[in-house]
Design a protein around this motif. Structure first.
Motif, PDB file in Angstrom:
ATOM      1  N   ARG A 163       1.952   2.341  -3.469  1.00 56.04           N
ATOM      2  CA  ARG A 163       0.898   2.814  -4.369  1.00 56.04           C
ATOM      3  C   ARG A 163       0.977   2.185  -5.765  1.00 56.04           C
ATOM      4  O   ARG A 163       0.558   2.795  -6.747  1.00 56.04           O
ATOM      5  N   ARG A 202      -0.671   0.000  -8.022  1.00 58.53           N
ATOM      6  CA  ARG A 202      -2.043  -0.489  -8.024  1.00 58.53           C
ATOM      7  C   ARG A 202      -2.179  -1.965  -8.407  1.00 58.53           C
ATOM      8  O   ARG A 202      -2.988  -2.676  -7.822  1.00 58.53           O
ATOM      9  N   CYS A 243      -4.730  -8.034  -2.680  1.00 57.93           N
ATOM     10  CA  CYS A 243      -6.149  -8.114  -2.294  1.00 57.93           C
ATOM     11  C   CYS A 243      -6.782  -9.405  -2.822  1.00 57.93           C
ATOM     12  O   CYS A 243      -7.574 -10.045  -2.116  1.00 57.93           O
ATOM     13  N   ILE A 298      -1.095  -4.029  -5.422  1.00 60.73           N
ATOM     14  CA  ILE A 298      -2.137  -3.979  -4.391  1.00 60.73           C
ATOM     15  C   ILE A 298      -3.302  -4.884  -4.787  1.00 60.73           C
ATOM     16  O   ILE A 298      -3.823  -5.638  -3.952  1.00 60.73           O
ATOM     17  N   GLU A 339       0.801  -1.223   0.000  1.00 57.39           N
ATOM     18  CA  GLU A 339       0.000   0.000   0.000  1.00 57.39           C
ATOM     19  C   GLU A 339       0.838   1.281   0.000  1.00 57.39           C
ATOM     20  O   GLU A 339       0.534   2.201  -0.765  1.00 57.39           O
TER      21      GLU A 339
END
Length: 103
Positions: A18, A20, A27, A23, A15
């Motif tokens: 940053r 994406r 997730c 991340i 995180e």
């Protein structure tokens, strides 16, 4: 439980960067780990976040992320023991990145 812990740690480390897609991968792994333990409802927000990120990125990995989201919505299956391949796949997310490696 090991896959869940590794995925949470990887997400915590990803995180601040940053990045994406990274991340989204974390997730997705976390959602799968929770779903594999019969906790799909807990995994759903992570899967939704991953789908949103990969949709915005027009990622070719969007279908697998959407599958993880669909699995979260399925009726809970009996908890499964950690699957070593998922736990092993998360280790690469935790290794330190060299400064010259692309993000």
């Amino acid at each position: 439980a090991e896959a869940e812990a590794l995925a949470r740690e990887a997400l915590t480390l990803a995180e601040p960067l940053r990045h994406r897609d990274h991340i989204a991968a974390c997730c997705t792994h976390l959602a799968r780990a929770l779903t594999g333990q019969g906790r799909g409802a807990e995994g759903r927000p992570y899967a939704e976040r991953a789908v949103n990120l990969r949709t915005a990125l027009r990622s070719p990995r969007l279908p697998e992320t959407q599958a993880a989201l669909a699995a979260c919505a399925a009726p809970p299956a009996p908890p499964q023991p950690d699957r070593p391949p998922l736990a092993r796949s998360l280790h690469h997310l935790l290794r330190p990145r060299r400064s010259h490696e692309p993000r």
